[in-house]
Scaffold this active site. Sequence first.
Site, PDB file in Angstrom:
ATOM      1  N   LYS A  26       0.876  -1.402  -0.023  1.00 54.18           N
ATOM      2  CA  LYS A  26       0.005   0.049  -0.030  1.00 54.18           C
ATOM      3  C   LYS A  26       0.837   1.183   0.218  1.00 54.18           C
ATOM      4  O   LYS A  26       1.588   1.709   0.981  1.00 54.18           O
ATOM      5  CB  LYS A  26      -0.949   0.012   1.158  1.00 54.18           C
ATOM      6  CG  LYS A  26      -1.773   1.212   1.466  1.00 54.18           C
ATOM      7  CD  LYS A  26      -2.928   1.238   2.441  1.00 54.18           C
ATOM      8  CE  LYS A  26      -3.777   2.327   2.670  1.00 54.18           C
ATOM      9  NZ  LYS A  26      -4.738   2.321   3.447  1.00 54.18           N
ATOM     10  N   LYS A  62      -1.984  -1.499  -4.041  1.00 50.19           N
ATOM     11  CA  LYS A  62      -2.881  -0.434  -4.012  1.00 50.19           C
ATOM     12  C   LYS A  62      -2.140   0.897  -3.991  1.00 50.19           C
ATOM     13  O   LYS A  62      -0.915   1.237  -3.368  1.00 50.19           O
ATOM     14  CB  LYS A  62      -3.602  -0.383  -2.823  1.00 50.19           C
ATOM     15  CG  LYS A  62      -4.383   0.806  -2.439  1.00 50.19           C
ATOM     16  CD  LYS A  62      -5.182   0.681  -0.945  1.00 50.19           C
ATOM     17  CE  LYS A  62      -5.937   2.050  -0.858  1.00 50.19           C
ATOM     18  NZ  LYS A  62      -6.353   1.933   0.446  1.00 50.19           N
TER      19      LYS A  62
HETATM   20  C1  PBG Z   1      -7.680   3.536   5.139  1.00 51.67           C
HETATM   21  C2  PBG Z   1      -7.796   3.180   3.764  1.00 51.67           C
HETATM   22  C3  PBG Z   1      -7.604   4.289   2.531  1.00 51.67           C
HETATM   23  C4  PBG Z   1      -8.159   3.506   1.473  1.00 51.67           C
HETATM   24  C5  PBG Z   1      -8.462   2.302   1.716  1.00 51.67           C
HETATM   25  N1  PBG Z   1      -8.282   1.957   3.150  1.00 51.67           N
HETATM   26  C6  PBG Z   1      -7.025   5.507   2.772  1.00 51.67           C
HETATM   27  C7  PBG Z   1      -5.780   5.795   3.125  1.00 51.67           C
HETATM   28  O1  PBG Z   1      -5.040   4.790   3.530  1.00 51.67           O
HETATM   29  O2  PBG Z   1      -5.609   6.854   3.494  1.00 51.67           O
HETATM   30  C8  PBG Z   1      -8.167   4.104   0.288  1.00 51.67           C
HETATM   31  C9  PBG Z   1      -9.005   3.612  -1.032  1.00 51.67           C
HETATM   32  C10 PBG Z   1      -9.422   4.550  -2.078  1.00 51.67           C
HETATM   33  O3  PBG Z   1      -8.793   5.781  -2.168  1.00 51.67           O
HETATM   34  O4  PBG Z   1     -10.103   4.336  -2.741  1.00 51.67           O
HETATM   35  N2  PBG Z   1      -6.373   2.736   5.730  1.00 51.67           N
END
Ligand code: PBG
Length: 325
Positions: free
Chosen positions: A198, A251
């Site tokens: 991520k 992601k």
């Molecule tokens: C929370 C999380 C996030 C997303 C999914 N889970 C945001 C972040 O880490 O700030 C983002 C998903 C998206 O942008 O569609 N941990």
Amino acid sequence: MLEIPIRLRRNRRTEAIRQMVQETELRASDLIAPFFIIEGERRSQTIPSLPEIERVTVDRMVEKAERLHRKGVQAIALFPALESGLRTEGAEEAWNSDGLIPRAIREIKKEIPSLCVIADVALDPYTSHGHDGLVNERGEILNDETIECLIKMAMVQAEAGIDLVAPSDMMDGRVRAIREALDKVGKQHVGVLAYSAKYASSLYAPFREALDVRLKFGDKKSYQLNPANVREALLEAKLDEEEGADILLVKPALFYLDIIARLRQQTNRPIAAYHVSGEYAMVMAAGQLGYLDPTRVFHEALVSIKRAGADLIFTYAAERVLAQM
Ligand code: PBG
């Protein structure tokens, strides 16, 4: 006529041949639809940066999920848009067994037992500062103390009937800790879908608008990955796999197709990719300006993510793409 012994265009000549030689297929069951859940009944709220996506109450979520499931979608992912009064330094609401997400899980599993339900395990929708973990007085994110919270959160979701818990926090060691805690209370059947790679991406902005998560200070770079790194992502995924993750997630998706492709060579575990809010918003915005056809762009994007090696795709475009599949 020229003498051209190999003519690759023969395999593209007719629609029949093109279909016969198509290498990648996008299926409804590849798609995972995210839902932003709010408190209340029969309510929905538009999200300006995410056209056609709404925050919905649990009853509306069930209706929408049912429609998607009928079209072949097998999984949804739940995210809480919490009232600000419930957000605290210590994120205690995250493991309230009567909280919004546990109630949503119980309801959807009761109404549509055959649907796979996934929920995020991370503190950001529950903290007053918007970080994914607990924070000390110097503003540092506390790894091991956060894991204690994530365990409690995962346990409450498991108790409510979740199919897959999805730690998205990027703390070190959380997959093993959650797996062990689940096993200890007889929840061996609950899977762990780990957000392994991520990245600290600018593409999450519309998601944060949807949940109204605003960072009070700093950024997420001390836990989310540097977009410039590949090897580190592969290490994260390898560790999560060794710690017991059932599915590994990358992601965002489109800017990170190289990560998906490299991970495909490294692991025999299923790979999920999150086609995130910013990736959806950019295409919808261009579509509203008449610059392109969003549905066709989404189809191409999702096929590309599969072609790179992903088995599953979290996407806000599921409904749009399915309407034309
Ligand atoms: C929370 C999380 C996030 C997303 C999914 N889970 C945001 C972040 O880490 O700030 C983002 C998903 C998206 O942008 O569609 N941990």
